[in-house]
Design an enzyme around this catalytic site. Structure first.
Site, mmCIF file in Angstrom:
data_model
loop_
_atom_site.group_PDB
_atom_site.id
_atom_site.type_symbol
_atom_site.label_atom_id
_atom_site.label_comp_id
_atom_site.label_asym_id
_atom_site.label_seq_id
_atom_site.Cartn_x
_atom_site.Cartn_y
_atom_site.Cartn_z
ATOM 1 N N LYS A 66 0.845 -1.200 0.000
ATOM 2 C CA LYS A 66 0.000 0.000 0.000
ATOM 3 C C LYS A 66 0.880 1.251 0.000
ATOM 4 O O LYS A 66 1.870 1.325 0.745
ATOM 5 C CB LYS A 66 -0.909 -0.023 1.229
ATOM 6 C CG LYS A 66 -1.934 1.106 1.275
ATOM 7 C CD LYS A 66 -2.827 0.938 2.503
ATOM 8 C CE LYS A 66 -3.862 2.031 2.624
ATOM 9 N NZ LYS A 66 -4.729 1.842 3.814
ATOM 10 N N SER A 146 -9.563 1.591 2.977
ATOM 11 C CA SER A 146 -8.722 2.365 2.075
ATOM 12 C C SER A 146 -7.659 1.512 1.387
ATOM 13 O O SER A 146 -7.018 1.959 0.433
ATOM 14 C CB SER A 146 -8.040 3.500 2.860
ATOM 15 O OG SER A 146 -7.109 2.981 3.800
ATOM 16 N N SER A 170 -9.993 -0.721 7.109
ATOM 17 C CA SER A 170 -9.350 -0.517 5.816
ATOM 18 C C SER A 170 -8.612 -1.739 5.269
ATOM 19 O O SER A 170 -8.167 -1.723 4.122
ATOM 20 C CB SER A 170 -8.380 0.664 5.883
ATOM 21 O OG SER A 170 -9.091 1.867 6.036
#
Length: 217
Positions: A66, A146, A170
């Site tokens: 990420k 996210s 997330s």
């Protein structure tokens, strides 16, 4: 096991993942950018294995990271154009540990910009640097945020494993929505150094994979 048997090399596996990413990512926007050193990482691991040395439980396995977690060869943008040139030239400690386990850092996964901490009306999976990540099973449905790019990337077979971060859902939400396995470790068990923060009491990085076995490894 295939690498141990000599029927697969890390270089071939990484090449397959890059080709699949280049084919699918224009529609899915799961990956912000591939790591320019991924092929070299794989070749080095193949040479290590040829010399009789097994790097660890993730030997040669491509992992998406990420893009709020710092890696040596790429900027860390948190999805924001404000950090487009945030090239720190260092690995976060959790990346160092992945490398020590034999992982190949394949690239940076898309995310909800600033890990969805930018607006009460933000769009899950959208960032200025990566565009709108899309659910691979139905591109019109939310990929959930996210860590959307991490979930989509694993679900679409762009990488064997991915790392996301979670403050409040997330990791587990994109894992659920994209049909993969995600885990939020107990806060504090995984180093948070050199990860763009939101909440000291909630933030943690966590793994995402196709199976419980992969995530546990």
């Amino acid at each position: 096991q295939a690498m141990r048997d000599g029927t697969l090399t890390a270089a071939v596996l990484v090449e397959r993942q890059i080709a699949r990413t280049e084919r699918l990512n224009p529609e899915l926007n799961a990956v912000i950018a591939l790591d320019p050193s991924a092929r070299a990482q794989a070749r080095a691991l193949d040479a290590q294995l040829a010399a009789g040395e097994w790097a660890g439980p993730l030997h040669g396995i491509p992992v998406l990271i990420k893009d709020n977690i710092e890696t040596l060869a790429q900027p860390t943008t948190a999805g924001s154009l404000a950090l487009a040139d945030n090239d720190t030239g260092r690995d976060a400690p959790l990346i160092t540990r992945l490398r020590e386990a034999g992982a190949v850092i394949l690239g940076k996964a898309n995310l909800s910009e600033w890990a969805n901490f930018r607006s009460e009306r933000s769009s899950s999976g959208w960032s200025a640097t990566g565009g709108q990540a899309r659910n691979p099973y139905d591109p019109n449905r939310s990929p959930c945020g996210s860590s959307s790019g991490s979930g989509v990337g694993v679900a679409a077979g762009m990488a064997v494993l991915a790392v996301g971060t979670e403050t409040n859902g997330s990791v587990v939400c994109p894992a659920s929505v994209n049909g993969v396995v995600g885990m939020k470790p107990t806060v504090g068990l995984v180093s948070r150094t050199h990860i763009v923060p939101i909440s000291h009491s909630q933030d943690t990085a966590g793994p995402m994979g196709r199976s419980v076995f992969d995530v546990a490894t």
